[in-house]
Design a protein around this motif. Structure first.
Motif, PDB file in Angstrom:
ATOM      1  N   LYS A 195       0.816  -1.210   0.000  1.00 26.38           N
ATOM      2  CA  LYS A 195       0.000   0.000   0.000  1.00 26.38           C
ATOM      3  C   LYS A 195       0.853   1.265   0.000  1.00 26.38           C
ATOM      4  N   VAL A 196       1.963   1.254   0.720  1.00 28.62           N
ATOM      5  CA  VAL A 196       2.861   2.411   0.700  1.00 28.62           C
ATOM      6  C   VAL A 196       3.481   2.560  -0.689  1.00 28.62           C
ATOM      7  N   ALA A 197       3.934   1.446  -1.251  1.00 28.55           N
ATOM      8  CA  ALA A 197       4.475   1.394  -2.608  1.00 28.55           C
ATOM      9  C   ALA A 197       4.474  -0.065  -3.035  1.00 28.55           C
ATOM     10  N   LYS A 198       4.539  -0.296  -4.328  1.00 28.09           N
ATOM     11  CA  LYS A 198       4.525  -1.665  -4.825  1.00 28.09           C
ATOM     12  C   LYS A 198       5.762  -2.418  -4.345  1.00 28.09           C
ATOM     13  N   GLY A 199       5.546  -3.579  -3.740  1.00 25.79           N
ATOM     14  CA  GLY A 199       6.644  -4.383  -3.243  1.00 25.79           C
ATOM     15  C   GLY A 199       7.109  -4.036  -1.848  1.00 25.79           C
ATOM     16  N   VAL A 200       6.473  -3.067  -1.195  1.00 24.82           N
ATOM     17  CA  VAL A 200       6.868  -2.639   0.150  1.00 24.82           C
ATOM     18  C   VAL A 200       5.900  -3.197   1.184  1.00 24.82           C
ATOM     19  N   LYS A 201       6.438  -3.801   2.229  1.00 25.61           N
ATOM     20  CA  LYS A 201       5.641  -4.338   3.324  1.00 25.61           C
ATOM     21  C   LYS A 201       6.177  -3.809   4.645  1.00 25.61           C
ATOM     22  N   LEU A 202       5.289  -3.293   5.486  1.00 18.67           N
ATOM     23  CA  LEU A 202       5.654  -2.774   6.801  1.00 18.67           C
ATOM     24  C   LEU A 202       5.040  -3.657   7.878  1.00 18.67           C
ATOM     25  N   GLU A 203       5.807  -3.917   8.945  1.00 21.62           N
ATOM     26  CA  GLU A 203       5.341  -4.763  10.030  1.00 21.62           C
ATOM     27  C   GLU A 203       5.688  -4.136  11.373  1.00 21.62           C
ATOM     28  N   LEU A 204       4.782  -4.283  12.313  1.00 19.13           N
ATOM     29  CA  LEU A 204       5.017  -3.908  13.708  1.00 19.13           C
ATOM     30  C   LEU A 204       4.670  -5.116  14.562  1.00 19.13           C
ATOM     31  N   ALA A 205       5.687  -5.688  15.212  1.00 16.47           N
ATOM     32  CA  ALA A 205       5.503  -6.872  16.049  1.00 16.47           C
ATOM     33  C   ALA A 205       5.896  -6.533  17.479  1.00 16.47           C
ATOM     34  N   SER A 206       5.012  -6.827  18.411  1.00 16.87           N
ATOM     35  CA  SER A 206       5.291  -6.544  19.821  1.00 16.87           C
ATOM     36  C   SER A 206       4.932  -7.754  20.668  1.00 16.87           C
ATOM     37  N   SER A 207       5.644  -7.907  21.764  1.00 13.71           N
ATOM     38  CA  SER A 207       5.405  -8.993  22.714  1.00 13.71           C
ATOM     39  C   SER A 207       5.496  -8.435  24.113  1.00 13.71           C
ATOM     40  N   LEU A 208       4.550  -8.824  24.961  1.00 13.65           N
ATOM     41  CA  LEU A 208       4.480  -8.315  26.333  1.00 13.65           C
ATOM     42  C   LEU A 208       4.126  -9.456  27.268  1.00 13.65           C
ATOM     43  N   THR A 209       4.923  -9.622  28.329  1.00 13.35           N
ATOM     44  CA  THR A 209       4.653 -10.642  29.336  1.00 13.35           C
ATOM     45  C   THR A 209       4.390  -9.964  30.672  1.00 13.35           C
ATOM     46  N   PRO A 210       3.138  -9.867  31.113  1.00 14.44           N
ATOM     47  CA  PRO A 210       2.841  -9.230  32.394  1.00 14.44           C
ATOM     48  C   PRO A 210       3.523  -9.944  33.560  1.00 14.44           C
TER      49      PRO A 210
END
Length: 302
Positions: free
Chosen positions: A95-110
């Motif tokens: 969506k930003v540009a052809k062939g571009v992928k953005l990821e946000l990965a988060s992990s939380l352990t209370p």
């Protein structure tokens, strides 16, 4: 006119054919079950549980929900594990540009009740991937570890692959890890050379689709920092019995022979069974520890 170059694999998938042949579909020393369902609103649920023979009283499991909006290109995945880890993944593809992928990965352990800290572990990874014919590159920023910036690139042309990976610790101002890979990939076979661990560990892998029903592969690893100068070697083969079943066999230089059988019982239901034999202790009546191991895995998908 020359044919257009295909998009090469991402760094972690260089040599994937041989790695999958040597490691996947061998449910040994554990029992697992996986259930996948999909709703009409395009939400996928996945429940996975696994029990290892060494810890029969402990079951590691997780539940995952995944929603994909094809119109916006956004995929949202949320999971919760029995270790009380909450994991979130947000992906934006093409969506930003052809062939571009953005990821946000988060992990939380209370943290457990009564602890002075609110959390015991946390991580956040920002990833940007760009792929075009002949090139596949990725940049990852680990905000809580360092922070550390990791970049990898794979270039491909006429079946030849060249890959580089490096990590840089921003707070320390130094390169913490680097690796390289060379390979050649064709429809029926692939050869890959890796230099990992700051070029201290070297591996060579080979994959060959002998026929539509038979696959074979091997992998050799040499660690220059190990006490022994010996090379570790694994050889594996896979044969389809019919369209719904296949068998696999693997043996390494330590004499461990692994056998596996996978059967599609019906559409959406798959069962796998594995057996590992220590061929050097077949005649030992009282081996030190379990010489032979078994396991099973079941997958249900609707």
């Amino acid at each position: 006119m020359a044919a257009p170059q295909p998009v090469p694999p991402v760094w972690k998938d260089v040599g994937k054919s041989s790695n999958d042949l040597l490691s996947k579909d061998f449910p040994i020393d554990k029992q697992s079950i996986e259930v996948k369902t999909r709703t009409p609103s395009n939400v996928t649920f996945r429940v996975f549980g696994e029990q290892h023979s060494k810890k029969p009283d402990v079951i590691n499991a997780d539940i995952e929900a995944k929603y994909q909006d094809k119109a916006s290109g956004i995929t949202f995945t949320q999971s919760w594990t029995t270790l009380n880890a909450l994991k979130t993944l947000v992906e934006l593809d093409d969506k930003v540009a052809k062939g571009v992928k953005l990821e946000l990965a988060s992990s939380l352990t209370p943290a457990p009740p009564g602890s002075e800290k609110a959390v015991t572990a946390k991580s956040t990874l920002l990833t940007a991937t760009w792929k075009q014919p002949g090139v596949h590159t990725r940049a990852v920023l680990d905000l809580f570890k360092g922070p550390t910036f990791t970049a990898d690139t794979v270039l491909g042309r006429d079946g030849f692959l060249v890959g580089l990976e490096g990590s840089y610790n921003v707070s320390e101002g130094r390169i913490t890890r680097y690796a390289t890979a060379l390979g050649f990939s064709a429809p029926e076979y692939a050869v890959t050379l890796h230099g990992l661990g700051n070029l201290s560990t070297f591996s060579a892998s080979y994959y060959h689709r002998v026929s539509p029903d038979v696959e074979a592969g091997a992998k050799a690893v040499w660690d220059s920092k190990a006490h022994s100068s010996a090379v570790s070697l694994e050889v594996a083969a896979k044969a389809y019995i019919d369209k719904a079943a296949f068998v696999k066999a693997r043996i390494n230089n330590a004499g461990i022979l692994s056998l596996a059988y996978t059967q599609n019982l019906r559409p959406g239901v798959k069962a796998s069974f594995g057996l590992a034999l220590d061929t050097q202790r077949l005649q030992d009546p009282t081996p030190a520890g379990p010489a032979h191991k078994v396991g099973a895995a079941f997958v249900f998908e609707a």
